[in-house]
Write a protein that holds these residues in place. Structure first.
Motif, PDB file in Angstrom:
ATOM      1  N   ALA A 139      -9.717  -3.935  -0.062  1.00  0.00           N
ATOM      2  CA  ALA A 139      -9.590  -5.369   0.203  1.00  0.00           C
ATOM      3  C   ALA A 139      -8.804  -5.679   1.470  1.00  0.00           C
ATOM      4  CB  ALA A 139      -8.916  -6.056  -0.994  1.00  0.00           C
ATOM      5  N   GLU A 140      -8.363  -4.666   2.189  1.00  0.00           N
ATOM      6  CA  GLU A 140      -7.546  -4.943   3.371  1.00  0.00           C
ATOM      7  C   GLU A 140      -8.312  -5.787   4.393  1.00  0.00           C
ATOM      8  OE1 GLU A 140      -5.543  -1.546   4.880  1.00  0.00           O
ATOM      9  OE2 GLU A 140      -4.336  -2.707   6.299  1.00  0.00           O
ATOM     10  N   GLY A 141      -9.622  -5.649   4.385  1.00  0.00           N
ATOM     11  CA  GLY A 141     -10.425  -6.458   5.294  1.00  0.00           C
ATOM     12  C   GLY A 141     -10.345  -7.957   5.003  1.00  0.00           C
ATOM     13  N   TRP A 142      -9.947  -8.305   3.789  1.00  0.00           N
ATOM     14  CA  TRP A 142      -9.835  -9.726   3.427  1.00  0.00           C
ATOM     15  C   TRP A 142      -8.797 -10.460   4.281  1.00  0.00           C
ATOM     16  CZ3 TRP A 142      -9.316  -9.930  -2.679  1.00  0.00           C
ATOM     17  CH2 TRP A 142     -10.416  -9.285  -3.256  1.00  0.00           C
ATOM     18  N   ILE A 143      -7.801  -9.706   4.768  1.00  0.00           N
ATOM     19  CA  ILE A 143      -6.689 -10.389   5.432  1.00  0.00           C
ATOM     20  C   ILE A 143      -6.818 -10.319   6.951  1.00  0.00           C
ATOM     21  CG2 ILE A 143      -5.117 -10.063   3.482  1.00  0.00           C
ATOM     22  CD1 ILE A 143      -3.808  -7.789   5.191  1.00  0.00           C
ATOM     23  N   ASP A 144      -8.009 -10.091   7.413  1.00  0.00           N
ATOM     24  CA  ASP A 144      -8.262 -10.101   8.855  1.00  0.00           C
ATOM     25  C   ASP A 144      -7.811 -11.450   9.425  1.00  0.00           C
ATOM     26  OD1 ASP A 144      -9.214 -10.173  11.388  1.00  0.00           O
ATOM     27  OD2 ASP A 144     -11.316  -9.788  10.876  1.00  0.00           O
ATOM     28  N   ILE A 162      -2.952   2.844 -11.484  1.00  0.00           N
ATOM     29  CA  ILE A 162      -2.353   2.866 -10.142  1.00  0.00           C
ATOM     30  C   ILE A 162      -3.373   3.399  -9.136  1.00  0.00           C
ATOM     31  CG2 ILE A 162      -0.552   3.920  -8.721  1.00  0.00           C
ATOM     32  CD1 ILE A 162       1.242   3.962 -11.219  1.00  0.00           C
ATOM     33  N   GLN A 163      -4.102   4.431  -9.558  1.00  0.00           N
ATOM     34  CA  GLN A 163      -5.101   4.997  -8.639  1.00  0.00           C
ATOM     35  C   GLN A 163      -6.189   3.979  -8.314  1.00  0.00           C
ATOM     36  OE1 GLN A 163      -5.850   8.424 -11.088  1.00  0.00           O
ATOM     37  NE2 GLN A 163      -4.732   9.794  -9.698  1.00  0.00           N
ATOM     38  N   ARG A 164      -6.622   3.256  -9.326  1.00  0.00           N
ATOM     39  CA  ARG A 164      -7.634   2.221  -9.075  1.00  0.00           C
ATOM     40  C   ARG A 164      -7.073   1.136  -8.164  1.00  0.00           C
ATOM     41  NH1 ARG A 164     -10.480  -2.012 -13.387  1.00  0.00           N
ATOM     42  NH2 ARG A 164     -11.666  -3.135 -11.789  1.00  0.00           N
ATOM     43  N   LEU A 165      -5.810   0.771  -8.421  1.00  0.00           N
ATOM     44  CA  LEU A 165      -5.188  -0.271  -7.613  1.00  0.00           C
ATOM     45  C   LEU A 165      -5.068   0.170  -6.157  1.00  0.00           C
ATOM     46  CD1 LEU A 165      -3.762  -2.988  -7.354  1.00  0.00           C
ATOM     47  CD2 LEU A 165      -1.698  -1.940  -8.319  1.00  0.00           C
ATOM     48  N   ARG A 166      -4.702   1.415  -5.948  1.00  0.00           N
ATOM     49  CA  ARG A 166      -4.647   1.923  -4.568  1.00  0.00           C
ATOM     50  C   ARG A 166      -5.995   1.739  -3.879  1.00  0.00           C
ATOM     51  NH1 ARG A 166      -2.008   7.775  -6.017  1.00  0.00           N
ATOM     52  NH2 ARG A 166       0.178   7.157  -6.253  1.00  0.00           N
ATOM     53  N   GLY A 167      -7.044   2.099  -4.605  1.00  0.00           N
ATOM     54  CA  GLY A 167      -8.386   1.991  -4.024  1.00  0.00           C
ATOM     55  C   GLY A 167      -8.775   0.547  -3.744  1.00  0.00           C
ATOM     56  N   GLU A 168      -8.503  -0.314  -4.708  1.00  0.00           N
ATOM     57  CA  GLU A 168      -8.846  -1.730  -4.520  1.00  0.00           C
ATOM     58  C   GLU A 168      -8.055  -2.340  -3.363  1.00  0.00           C
ATOM     59  OE1 GLU A 168     -10.042  -3.335  -8.985  1.00  0.00           O
ATOM     60  OE2 GLU A 168      -7.926  -3.244  -8.439  1.00  0.00           O
ATOM     61  N   TRP A 169      -6.790  -1.938  -3.284  1.00  0.00           N
ATOM     62  CA  TRP A 169      -5.923  -2.512  -2.238  1.00  0.00           C
ATOM     63  C   TRP A 169      -6.441  -2.109  -0.849  1.00  0.00           C
ATOM     64  CZ3 TRP A 169      -2.886  -6.312  -3.466  1.00  0.00           C
ATOM     65  CH2 TRP A 169      -1.875  -6.725  -2.608  1.00  0.00           C
ATOM     66  N   ALA A 170      -6.832  -0.847  -0.734  1.00  0.00           N
ATOM     67  CA  ALA A 170      -7.372  -0.378   0.544  1.00  0.00           C
ATOM     68  C   ALA A 170      -8.708  -1.053   0.849  1.00  0.00           C
ATOM     69  CB  ALA A 170      -7.550   1.146   0.499  1.00  0.00           C
ATOM     70  N   PHE A 195      -4.492  -5.664  -9.612  1.00  0.00           N
ATOM     71  CA  PHE A 195      -4.691  -6.184  -8.251  1.00  0.00           C
ATOM     72  C   PHE A 195      -4.349  -7.666  -8.199  1.00  0.00           C
ATOM     73  CE2 PHE A 195      -6.975  -8.157  -4.836  1.00  0.00           C
ATOM     74  CZ  PHE A 195      -6.965  -7.246  -3.799  1.00  0.00           C
ATOM     75  N   GLN A 196      -4.834  -8.410  -9.185  1.00  0.00           N
ATOM     76  CA  GLN A 196      -4.591  -9.857  -9.187  1.00  0.00           C
ATOM     77  C   GLN A 196      -3.101 -10.178  -9.223  1.00  0.00           C
ATOM     78  OE1 GLN A 196      -6.908 -11.718 -12.329  1.00  0.00           O
ATOM     79  NE2 GLN A 196      -8.584 -10.275 -11.981  1.00  0.00           N
ATOM     80  N   GLU A 197      -2.369  -9.444 -10.045  1.00  0.00           N
ATOM     81  CA  GLU A 197      -0.940  -9.754 -10.175  1.00  0.00           C
ATOM     82  C   GLU A 197      -0.141  -9.249  -8.974  1.00  0.00           C
ATOM     83  OE1 GLU A 197       0.248 -11.886 -12.569  1.00  0.00           O
ATOM     84  OE2 GLU A 197      -1.929 -12.037 -12.728  1.00  0.00           O
ATOM     85  N   LEU A 198      -0.576  -8.152  -8.383  1.00  0.00           N
ATOM     86  CA  LEU A 198       0.110  -7.695  -7.164  1.00  0.00           C
ATOM     87  C   LEU A 198      -0.119  -8.693  -6.039  1.00  0.00           C
ATOM     88  CD1 LEU A 198       1.752  -5.648  -5.578  1.00  0.00           C
ATOM     89  CD2 LEU A 198      -0.326  -4.302  -5.216  1.00  0.00           C
ATOM     90  N   LEU A 199      -1.325  -9.205  -5.937  1.00  0.00           N
ATOM     91  CA  LEU A 199      -1.610 -10.196  -4.896  1.00  0.00           C
ATOM     92  C   LEU A 199      -0.810 -11.487  -5.143  1.00  0.00           C
ATOM     93  CD1 LEU A 199      -3.218 -10.920  -2.360  1.00  0.00           C
ATOM     94  CD2 LEU A 199      -5.046 -11.782  -3.835  1.00  0.00           C
ATOM     95  N   ALA A 259       0.834  -1.205   0.000  1.00  0.00           N
ATOM     96  CA  ALA A 259       0.000   0.000   0.000  1.00  0.00           C
ATOM     97  C   ALA A 259       0.868   1.255   0.000  1.00  0.00           C
ATOM     98  CB  ALA A 259      -0.922  -0.015   1.214  1.00  0.00           C
ATOM     99  N   LEU A 260       1.913   1.241   0.821  1.00  0.00           N
ATOM    100  CA  LEU A 260       2.803   2.386   0.896  1.00  0.00           C
ATOM    101  C   LEU A 260       3.554   2.577  -0.423  1.00  0.00           C
ATOM    102  CD1 LEU A 260       3.585   4.549   2.905  1.00  0.00           C
ATOM    103  CD2 LEU A 260       5.364   3.045   3.798  1.00  0.00           C
TER     104      LEU A 260
END
Lengths: 564, 193
Positions: free
Chosen positions: A329-334, A319-327, A359-363, A302-303
């Motif tokens: 989806a953070e709840g997914w890793i609870d 990149i902007q969309r990815l930032r949003g998706e990443w934020a 997002f898929q490839e970053l994950l 994220a940083l």
């Protein structure tokens, strides 16, 4: 450590992603570096070997022009970076291959050069393609200064203060390489010389070593200029800033056909990455230390995304969309949820299918990072000593079967539609470099390079269908020698499923930047900064250990650099 | 004779491009490049050999198609021997056979017709004369691990042959135009930022 937190031993066959999914240009253009990237492999080798970098030659004037030699011993072999720094008028500073002079030039030398060898290299290295080299010259490179940032850093250090952190984070390098030549170019050593040599075996290890040493040179050069400018007030770069200064690279079309021209090598790279991903995917449970590591990597990504801004109108919205998706989806890793879920990584990867390709490839890259050293064995399988060999004894029925099994993507392309052949690849007479032209607007289409793989396969299929006599590939090719290239590729792909880019490289939709990013991500590049759809800048080794730190091994910033 | 020293990669790429320039299809040109590497690792001026083999006055040179078809037939066991005609074509067939033996692990030998039968996997010097009765012959048994991988650097290249190969290769290059300069590479011309 995460290395002991995951149990990657799996009984069932690993579920690798399909080449039809992975080998599409758009997805390749969303690649991120992974732990298997070549610069990461090199860092681990250097650290494991406990290398010490020496600088036996440093002959620089006050302006930072002169010679330098860096040496190290790796697995019993001495290697030296011989560096030359010269004055360069602004009007000659170009990153393109048409340039004829550069701020700095380099040779990675096999051994430790004596004065006569340094003299020989001084005569040739600054001339680059116009020079002539020999078997002890392993890699040839050149780099231009990031002029304004170099001056900012030199001025800051001379005045006793550190450079501006935000500016350092945005630029990320003092020097930008514009070519890193290996494998016999201009007379330098052939690749096979190093392929069997412990320490530099594996793809692009000599080139990565060259760039890592150039980075060291860039740090020393700016400090030298600053010190000579004001010795009383000079301060050296702070260690964390020094570590965050990588090496830039400017890459154009010349790199794009490489992937199509080295199908077995491409397969080996992708197969290693996909195998690593499949292993992590097959992990039944993630214990709490692994979940904590997952959260740390998520925050690091994220940083990194926050610190990655580009001027390119195509990439910045992604990149902007990815930032949003990443934020989002953070709840997914609870951890409380993931602890109770079987196959948690597979669950995350499946869930990511609703997100963007980026997002898929970053994950996927994060998942590989999560597994730590457990996949490092795969780095040993990423080289290729030979590309595919023709099998003339194969029956035509078998060849037809392979074509049907592996080239449905090619057969589905409607080449009668003008948009599917609107572009053509060619080699420019001016610099003997690959170029991409518009078929209807530019001359030279009759000389196009054979990157029309899908079209070749269709033409082969047509002649296979018409053939009434031949029983083997040998007899068929005696009649249709024009299909030799396509036949070899089809036979190769049977054993190398990720060998082909499964898209039409002539199509209006083909963006070379996607090929560039895929290859550069395997190198370990980050901060992709496209200047067009066929030209990009990147950063290498940003956040990686410096020569003074290498014995400690990889830093946390090796995957995706962040400046905190 | 003036000679120049090249790397293997240069020998391979120059001969491959020269083959393309002589009108040969890309897949054939790839094999010419590999054969040139094999020959130059065994003392032969491979670029000179390739240029000579192309100089039959017909483009694309039919002798190259014939040579490849013959080696393919040998490798697929359709025939057991392949004659080696004149020296240039004979050397090229030798190089194509050597590459195929290397890639496929096939037992292929040079039979000079005088009782001297040398497996290509062990052939370290291909500079000697090729008698008119010489043939390439399949050896009994399936596999033959290569025992001689080649000299560290290729044999020297005749400068005139190199120039001729470069001239053939140049036929495949597209002259620069204003459009290609401005758009072909997709980048600007100065980088002073």
């Amino acid at each position: 450590m995460i290395e002991t937190a995951l149990d990657l031993s799996t009984k069932p066959a690993l579920a690798l992603r399909s080449p039809d999914v992975v080998m599409r240009l758009q997805r390749m253009g969303a690649s991120f570096p992974t732990r298997l990237s070549f610069l990461r492999s090199l860092i681990r080798r250097l650290a494991a070997s406990g290398v010490t970098v020496h600088r036996p030659v440093w002959s620089m004037d006050d302006e930072g022009f002169g010679d330098a030699v860096y040496t190290l011993n790796l697995a019993g072999h001495d290697y030296s970076l011989v560096a030359f720094s010269c004055p360069l008028p602004d009007d000659q500073r170009s990153d393109r291959v048409i340039a004829e002079a550069w701020d700095t030039s380099y040779v990675l030398y096999d051994g430790i050069p004596d004065a006569s060898e340094i003299d020989r290299l001084r005569e040739n290295a600054p001339r680059q393609e116009a020079g002539r080299f020999g078997p002890r010259d392993l890699v040839l490179s050149r780099a231009n200064k990031s002029v304004r940032f170099f001056e900012h850093v030199a001025d800051s250090l001379a005045q006793g203060r550190q450079p501006d952190r935000q500016r350092l984070g945005e630029v990320g390098y003092l020097l930008r390489t514009t070519a890193v030549y290996g494998n016999g170019k201009f007379g330098i050593a052939d690749r096979f010389v190093l392929a069997e040599r412990e320490g530099l075996d594996g793809p692009f290890q000599a080139e990565m070593l060259t760039v890592w040493l150039i980075r060291e040179f860039s740090h020393d050069l700016v400090e030298h200029v600053a010190r000579r400018r004001a010795p009383e007030t000079f301060v050296p770069l702070a260690p964390d800033l020094r570590r965050h200064i990588g090496v830039g690279n400017s890459t154009g079309l010349g790199m794009a056909p490489f992937l199509a021209n080295h199908p077995v090598l491409l397969n080996n790279w992708v197969l290693a990455r996909e195998t690593a991903l499949a292993r992590v995917r097959a992990t039944p449970h993630l214990p709490m230390p692994a979940l904590k590591r997952l959260a740390d990597l998520w925050r690091q990504a994220a940083l990194h995304l926050d610190q990655w801004s580009v001027g390119d109108n195509a990439l910045m919205p992604r990149i902007q969309r990815l930032r949003g998706e990443w934020a989002e989806a953070e709840g997914w890793i609870d951890p409380a949820k993931l602890l109770t879920i079987p196959y948690p990584v597979a669950t995350l990867l499946d869930r990511s299918q609703s997100m963007s390709l980026d997002f898929q490839e970053l994950l996927a890259a994060l998942a590989i990072e999560l597994a730590g050293a457990d996949n490092d064995d795969l780095a040993d399988s990423m080289a290729a000593t030979r590309e595919g060999a023709l099998q003339p004894g194969m029956s035509l029925a078998s060849l037809g079967g392979l074509l049907r099994d592996h080239y449905a993507w090619a057969m589905a392309i409607a080449f009668d539609a003008p948009a599917e052949t609107v572009q053509f690849w060619y080699v420019s007479e001016e610099k003997l470099e690959p170029r991409l032209g518009r078929r209807t607007a530019e001359p030279g289409a009759e000389l196009e390079s054979p990157l029309d793989i899908a079209r070749q396969v269709q033409r082969l299929a047509a002649d296979l269908g018409d053939n009434k006599g031949a029983q083997t590939v040998a007899t068929f090719l005696a009649r249709f020698p024009q299909h030799r290239h396509a036949v070899r590729r089809i036979q190769t792909t049977a054993a190398a499923p990720y060998a082909e880019i499964r898209d039409n490289l002539l199509s209006d939709r083909c963006l070379p930047i996607d090929m560039l990013r895929c290859k550069l991500a395997f190198f370990g590049a980050s901060k992709f900064d496209p200047r067009s759809d066929r030209w990009t800048r990147i950063t290498l080794f940003q956040g990686a250990p410096t020569a003074g730190e290498i014995r400690a091994g990889e830093t946390d910033d090796c995957w995706l650099p962040v400046l905190s | 004779m003036t000679t120049i020293l090249l790397s293997y990669n240069e020998v391979q790429s120059v001969t491959r491009k020269a083959a393309n320039g002589a009108g040969l299809p890309h897949g054939v040109a790839e094999d010419i490049g590999l054969a040139a590497v094999w020959l130059s690792a065994r003392g032969v001026d491979a670029i000179g050999t390739v240029v000579e083999a192309f100089a039959e006055g017909v483009e694309p040179p039919q002798s190259i198609f014939d040579a490849l078809a013959a080696v393919d037939a040998l490798c697929s066991a359709a025939v057991n021997v392949v004659p080696l005609p004149d020296r240039a074509s004979g050397l090229l067939i030798l190089g194509l056979g050597g590459t195929a033996a290397l890639d496929m692990g096939l037992g292929i030998a040079l039979d000079r017709g005088d009782g001297d039968v040398v497996p290509l996997a062990r052939l370290s010097d291909a500079t000697g004369p090729i008698p008119s009765v010489a043939v390439l012959r399949r050896l009994p048994g399936e596999d033959a691990a290569t025992e001689f991988l080649g000299a560290p650097r290729p044999a020297a290249t005749d400068a005139k042959a190199y120039a001729a190969a470069l001239a053939l290769a140049a036929r495949t290059y597209v002259p620069a135009s204003e459009l290609s300069r401005t758009q072909g590479a997709g980048a600007g011309t100065t980088d002073n930022d």
